[in-house]
Design an enzyme around this catalytic site. Structure first.
Site, short mmCIF file in Angstrom:
data_model
loop_
_atom_site.label_atom_id
_atom_site.label_comp_id
_atom_site.label_asym_id
_atom_site.label_seq_id
_atom_site.Cartn_x
_atom_site.Cartn_y
_atom_site.Cartn_z
N ARG A 58 35.03 60.02 48.93
CA ARG A 58 36.01 61.10 48.84
C ARG A 58 37.19 60.60 48.01
O ARG A 58 37.80 59.58 48.34
CB ARG A 58 36.48 61.49 50.25
CG ARG A 58 37.62 62.46 50.25
CD ARG A 58 37.95 62.94 51.67
NE ARG A 58 39.05 63.87 51.57
CZ ARG A 58 40.28 63.65 52.05
NH1 ARG A 58 40.56 62.55 52.72
NH2 ARG A 58 41.23 64.54 51.88
N GLU A 80 45.79 67.44 54.09
CA GLU A 80 46.91 67.37 55.02
C GLU A 80 48.11 68.18 54.54
O GLU A 80 49.19 67.63 54.26
CB GLU A 80 47.33 65.91 55.25
CG GLU A 80 46.21 65.06 55.82
CD GLU A 80 46.63 63.62 56.15
OE1 GLU A 80 47.79 63.26 55.91
OE2 GLU A 80 45.79 62.87 56.64
N GLU A 112 39.10 61.49 57.14
CA GLU A 112 39.88 60.24 57.14
C GLU A 112 39.98 59.72 58.56
O GLU A 112 40.26 60.49 59.49
CB GLU A 112 41.33 60.45 56.67
CG GLU A 112 41.50 60.60 55.20
CD GLU A 112 42.98 60.73 54.81
OE1 GLU A 112 43.87 60.23 55.53
OE2 GLU A 112 43.23 61.36 53.76
N TYR A 169 44.16 59.88 63.25
CA TYR A 169 44.56 58.48 63.41
C TYR A 169 45.02 58.14 64.82
O TYR A 169 44.70 57.09 65.34
CB TYR A 169 45.69 58.14 62.41
CG TYR A 169 45.20 58.13 60.98
CD1 TYR A 169 44.70 56.97 60.41
CD2 TYR A 169 45.20 59.29 60.22
CE1 TYR A 169 44.21 56.96 59.10
CE2 TYR A 169 44.71 59.29 58.91
CZ TYR A 169 44.22 58.13 58.36
OH TYR A 169 43.73 58.12 57.08
N ASN A 173 41.30 64.86 59.52
CA ASN A 173 41.85 63.50 59.42
C ASN A 173 42.50 63.17 60.75
O ASN A 173 43.34 63.93 61.24
CB ASN A 173 42.92 63.42 58.33
CG ASN A 173 42.36 63.70 56.94
OD1 ASN A 173 41.16 63.86 56.76
ND2 ASN A 173 43.24 63.73 55.95
N HIS A 178 46.08 66.04 46.78
CA HIS A 178 46.49 65.07 47.80
C HIS A 178 47.94 64.68 47.49
O HIS A 178 48.23 63.56 47.08
CB HIS A 178 45.53 63.87 47.78
CG HIS A 178 45.59 62.99 48.99
ND1 HIS A 178 44.49 62.69 49.75
CD2 HIS A 178 46.62 62.30 49.56
CE1 HIS A 178 44.82 61.86 50.73
NE2 HIS A 178 46.12 61.61 50.64
#
Ligand code: IFM
Length: 480
Positions: free
Chosen positions: A86, A175, A381, A306, A304, A130
């Site tokens: 990606r 995002e 991600e 985290y 994504n 991005h």
């Protein structure tokens, strides 16, 4: 009891055939060659060159020089056995002013990258945006202005015409929460503006831009192409079960998640979001038909993830915790949520200070899939920064990073076992790179980059990930 809860604790978890094992990067974070072949500044060039904005004045001028070293980088991916990659396209490299005809050399670079990937058997997954808006579009008002959404759709059409014959997987935005609320709200990202109303206007025009771009892609791409959007969905947890803390979680879910999911997947903004922000704006910048335009058929929702987001209610005027995660700053990236405080869970943290909690990824996948059962998901991600130590022979042993990825892959597998349709996993990131306001101080790469020589060295986590990717099997529990 769910199917995954009865699984043995020591086992091999097999992922489905065709599962995408990838790694992800973004243009400004890796390409460098900032002024080559017709590229002109994006908002991140301007921001990183503004004193005080990025750690120690780091910029993406050279980054990790992927623009010149992409063949070597594809070779590394191939050695690691990845079947997908990606990357994002730099709008300023392809259409420097954000308007008008494309620069052929910019398109040639991406065509060469894609051809190299295809020759290596690696599926390209292209992200259009991005975070690196051409500076001229910011000078004309940026994402708070409607025209930026229209320009974005034109740019999408250019890319579809140029690469639609060879790229199967397309993503519009990465995002958009960060673009809108870190870029125009807290100002810690480019373009560094701090106006809550502008941040909401930006959010709307990102939603609209997404919808218009999907339309442009659909009309130019062959019918079998897949189109997605990548959202950093927040798994929001109230600090306590009190009604106030649960309402704080609702507010953050509205302005963190449903502000995108509402228009993009349901064609409307959530009523509670409009009410929470009514003291800031009447949302009259949303024209009739906009939310419907934002809602376009998607083939995948890319997530994504985290760390979880833990929140509590704070009475107006009272102190918020200092160690906040992402939100208690002077200029908040959460419009309409002044009464919400952010907390970091105790326990293990990455070098970003982000608590490690893979259970929140499982919960997130279950929740999203329950809300949108017909929409396949992909993890676009996931990964971690750690303070890597380089041994005398130049090698990096980073079991913490592998353990982080292991825990999150186990969470993905658990969701799969419960029937969630997850199609792939993209590790963030392939290479150490420019981590936005942190510059080069935080390393997320599976592959170390020596920033003096630009030499690439796969870390032990890359070798570990390669074994999982090649076999499609994860051994539980983690062992180094
Ligand atoms: O580096 C970023 C990436 O650009 C977007 N998602 C989060 C990553 C880590 O902060």
């Amino acid at each position: 009891m769910t199917a995954s809860e009865t699984r043995p604790l020591t086992a091999t978890r097999s992922f489905p055939p065709g599962f995408l094992w990838g790694a992800a990067t973004a243009a400004y974070q890796i390409e460098g060659a900032a002024a080559e072949d017709g590229r002109t500044p994006s908002i991140w060039d301007t921001f990183s060159h503004t004193p005080g904005k990025v750690f120690e004045g780091h910029t993406g001028d050279v980054a990790v020089d992927h623009y010149h070293r992409f063949r070597e980088d594809v070779g590394i991916m191939s050695e690691l056995g990845l079947n997908a990659y990606r990357f994002s396209v730099s709008w300023s490299r392809v259409q420097p002013t954000g308007r008008g005809p494309a620069v052929q050399k910019g398109l040639d670079f991406y065509r060469a990258l894609v051809d190299e990937l295809l020759a290596a058997g690696i599926a390209p997954a292209l992200t259009l945006y991005h975070w690196d808006l051409p500076q001229e579009l910011e000078d004309a008002g940026g994402w708070p202005e409607r025209s930026t959404a229209e320009r974005f759709a034109e740019y999408a059409g250019i890319l579809a015409d140029a690469l639609g014959d060879r790229v199967t997987r397309w993503t519009t935005l990465n995002e958009p929460w960060c673009s809108a609320f870190l870029g125009y709200g807290s100002g810690v990202h480019a373009p560094g503006r701090t106006d809550p109303v502008d941040s909401l206007r930006a959010a709307h025009h990102l939603n609209l831009g997404h919808g218009l771009a999907v339309q442009a892609l659909r009309s130019a791409l062959p019918a079998d192409r897949q189109i997605a959007v990548s959202l950093n969905l927040h798994e929001v947890r109230p600090l306590t079960e009190s009604a106030e803390d649960r309402d704080a979680a609702r507010r953050i879910d509205a302005v963190g998640n449903r502000i995108w999911l509402g228009p993009m997947l349901e064609g409307a903004y959530p009523e509670d979001l409009l009410a929470d922000t009514a003291h800031l704006t009447d949302w009259s910048f949303v024209r009739d038909g906009d939310a419907a335009a934002a809602r376009q058929q998607l083939d995948l929702l890319a997530i994504n993830y985290y760390t979880p987001t833990v929140v509590s209610h704070v009475p107006e005027g009272s102190e918020k915790p200092q160690d906040d995660g992402h939100g208690n700053s002077e200029h908040s990236p959460w419009p309409g949520a002044d009464s919400v405080a952010f907390h970091r869970a105790p326990g293990e943290r990455t070098a970003m200070g982000w608590p490690v909690d893979a259970s929140a990824l499982y919960d997130l996948l279950r929740r999203v899939s329950a809300a949108y059962p017909d929409l396949p998901l992909v993890i676009s991600e996931n990964g971690a920064a750690y303070e890597d130590e380089v041994a005398e022979d130049g090698s990096v042993h980073d079991p913490e990073r592998a353990a982080y990825v292991h825990a999150h892959l186990e969470a993905v597998h658990r969701a799969l076992a419960d029937g969630v349709d997850v199609r792939g996993y993209f590790l963030w990131s392939l290479l150490d790179n420019f981590e936005w306001a942190y510059g080069y101080a935080k390393r997320f790469g599976a592959v170390r980059v020596d920033y003096d020589t630009l030499e690439r060295t796969p870390k032990s986590s890359a070798r570990w990930y390669a074994r999982v990717a090649r076999s499609g099997e994860l051994h539980v529990p983690y062992s180094d």
